[in-house]
Design a protein around this motif. Structure first.
Motif, PDB file in Angstrom:
ATOM      1  N   PHE A  11       0.880  -1.256  -0.045  1.00 31.59           N
ATOM      2  CA  PHE A  11      -0.122  -0.203  -0.097  1.00 31.59           C
ATOM      3  C   PHE A  11       0.878   1.232  -0.100  1.00 31.59           C
ATOM      4  O   PHE A  11       1.194   1.807   1.076  1.00 31.59           O
ATOM      5  CB  PHE A  11      -0.773  -0.127   1.151  1.00 31.59           C
ATOM      6  N   PRO A  12       0.964   1.603  -1.188  1.00 31.26           N
ATOM      7  CA  PRO A  12       1.985   2.985  -1.372  1.00 31.26           C
ATOM      8  C   PRO A  12       1.268   4.148  -1.054  1.00 31.26           C
ATOM      9  O   PRO A  12       0.020   4.317  -1.624  1.00 31.26           O
ATOM     10  CB  PRO A  12       2.797   2.759  -2.704  1.00 31.26           C
ATOM     11  N   GLY A  13       1.860   5.278  -0.612  1.00 30.25           N
ATOM     12  CA  GLY A  13       1.447   6.699  -0.515  1.00 30.25           C
ATOM     13  C   GLY A  13       2.252   7.526   0.288  1.00 30.25           C
ATOM     14  O   GLY A  13       3.154   7.145   0.818  1.00 30.25           O
ATOM     15  N   SER A  14       2.046   8.903   0.297  1.00 26.84           N
ATOM     16  CA  SER A  14       2.654   9.788   1.053  1.00 26.84           C
ATOM     17  C   SER A  14       2.172   9.924   2.399  1.00 26.84           C
ATOM     18  O   SER A  14       2.833  10.105   3.548  1.00 26.84           O
ATOM     19  CB  SER A  14       2.484  11.084   0.296  1.00 26.84           C
ATOM     20  N   PHE A  15       0.962   9.490   2.683  1.00 25.10           N
ATOM     21  CA  PHE A  15       0.290   9.388   4.018  1.00 25.10           C
ATOM     22  C   PHE A  15       0.739  10.675   4.880  1.00 25.10           C
ATOM     23  O   PHE A  15       1.019  10.692   5.871  1.00 25.10           O
ATOM     24  CB  PHE A  15       0.867   8.124   4.839  1.00 25.10           C
ATOM     25  N   ASP A  16       0.200  11.733   4.180  1.00 22.52           N
ATOM     26  CA  ASP A  16       0.601  13.086   4.865  1.00 22.52           C
ATOM     27  C   ASP A  16      -0.631  13.885   5.381  1.00 22.52           C
ATOM     28  O   ASP A  16      -0.808  14.865   4.404  1.00 22.52           O
ATOM     29  CB  ASP A  16       1.451  13.772   4.115  1.00 22.52           C
ATOM     30  N   PRO A  17      -1.330  13.574   6.127  1.00 21.91           N
ATOM     31  CA  PRO A  17      -1.090  12.525   7.447  1.00 21.91           C
ATOM     32  C   PRO A  17      -1.785  11.557   6.882  1.00 21.91           C
ATOM     33  O   PRO A  17      -2.595  11.146   6.036  1.00 21.91           O
ATOM     34  CB  PRO A  17      -1.649  13.222   8.537  1.00 21.91           C
ATOM     35  N   ILE A  18      -1.771  10.307   7.888  1.00 17.12           N
ATOM     36  CA  ILE A  18      -2.519   9.167   7.516  1.00 17.12           C
ATOM     37  C   ILE A  18      -3.930   9.493   8.230  1.00 17.12           C
ATOM     38  O   ILE A  18      -4.208  10.294   9.044  1.00 17.12           O
ATOM     39  CB  ILE A  18      -1.840   7.891   8.585  1.00 17.12           C
ATOM     40  N   THR A  19      -5.041   8.992   7.412  1.00 23.35           N
ATOM     41  CA  THR A  19      -6.336   9.107   7.569  1.00 23.35           C
ATOM     42  C   THR A  19      -7.028   7.983   7.994  1.00 23.35           C
ATOM     43  O   THR A  19      -6.599   6.919   7.801  1.00 23.35           O
ATOM     44  CB  THR A  19      -6.699   9.926   6.356  1.00 23.35           C
ATOM     45  N   ASN A  20      -8.405   8.199   8.312  1.00 29.64           N
ATOM     46  CA  ASN A  20      -9.154   7.154   8.779  1.00 29.64           C
ATOM     47  C   ASN A  20      -9.321   6.316   7.480  1.00 29.64           C
ATOM     48  O   ASN A  20      -9.593   5.050   7.409  1.00 29.64           O
ATOM     49  CB  ASN A  20     -10.431   7.623   9.099  1.00 29.64           C
ATOM     50  N   GLY A  21      -9.486   6.689   6.346  1.00 30.49           N
ATOM     51  CA  GLY A  21      -9.591   6.363   5.090  1.00 30.49           C
ATOM     52  C   GLY A  21      -8.303   5.109   4.854  1.00 30.49           C
ATOM     53  O   GLY A  21      -8.610   4.035   4.413  1.00 30.49           O
ATOM     54  N   HIS A  22      -7.151   5.544   4.904  1.00 34.32           N
ATOM     55  CA  HIS A  22      -6.015   4.780   4.895  1.00 34.32           C
ATOM     56  C   HIS A  22      -6.111   3.575   5.786  1.00 34.32           C
ATOM     57  O   HIS A  22      -5.911   2.428   5.750  1.00 34.32           O
ATOM     58  CB  HIS A  22      -4.661   5.640   5.371  1.00 34.32           C
TER      59      HIS A  22
END
Length: 72
Positions: A11-22
């Motif tokens: 699961f790639p991503g920037s996660f800036d920030p991590i969210t409930n969806g992530h």
């Protein structure tokens, strides 16, 4: 016998920030896959709210909470 990586996902991503969806994607994914690697990406052309190290720490803290408290 299963081959290595047969039941794994990335699961790639920037996660800036991590969210409930992530978090939702990871928890749903763990119902399908035995292992999910969360790959935190660094894009030098993108200005981020959190540093790479901060994002990794936040992801670990959030996912540890959900996994330890059986929200899957």
């Amino acid at each position: 016998m299963k081959a290595y990586g047969e039941n794994r996902a990335i699961f790639p991503g920037s996660f800036d920030p991590i969210t409930n969806g992530h978090v939702d994607i990871v928890t749903r994914g763990l119902k399908i896959f035995e292992h999910i690697t969360v790959a935190v990406l660094h894009n030098p052309e993108k200005e981020t709210l959190f540093s790479l190290e901060e994002r990794v720490a936040l992801i670990k803290k959030v996912l540890d909470f959900f996994l330890q408290n059986s929200f899957i």
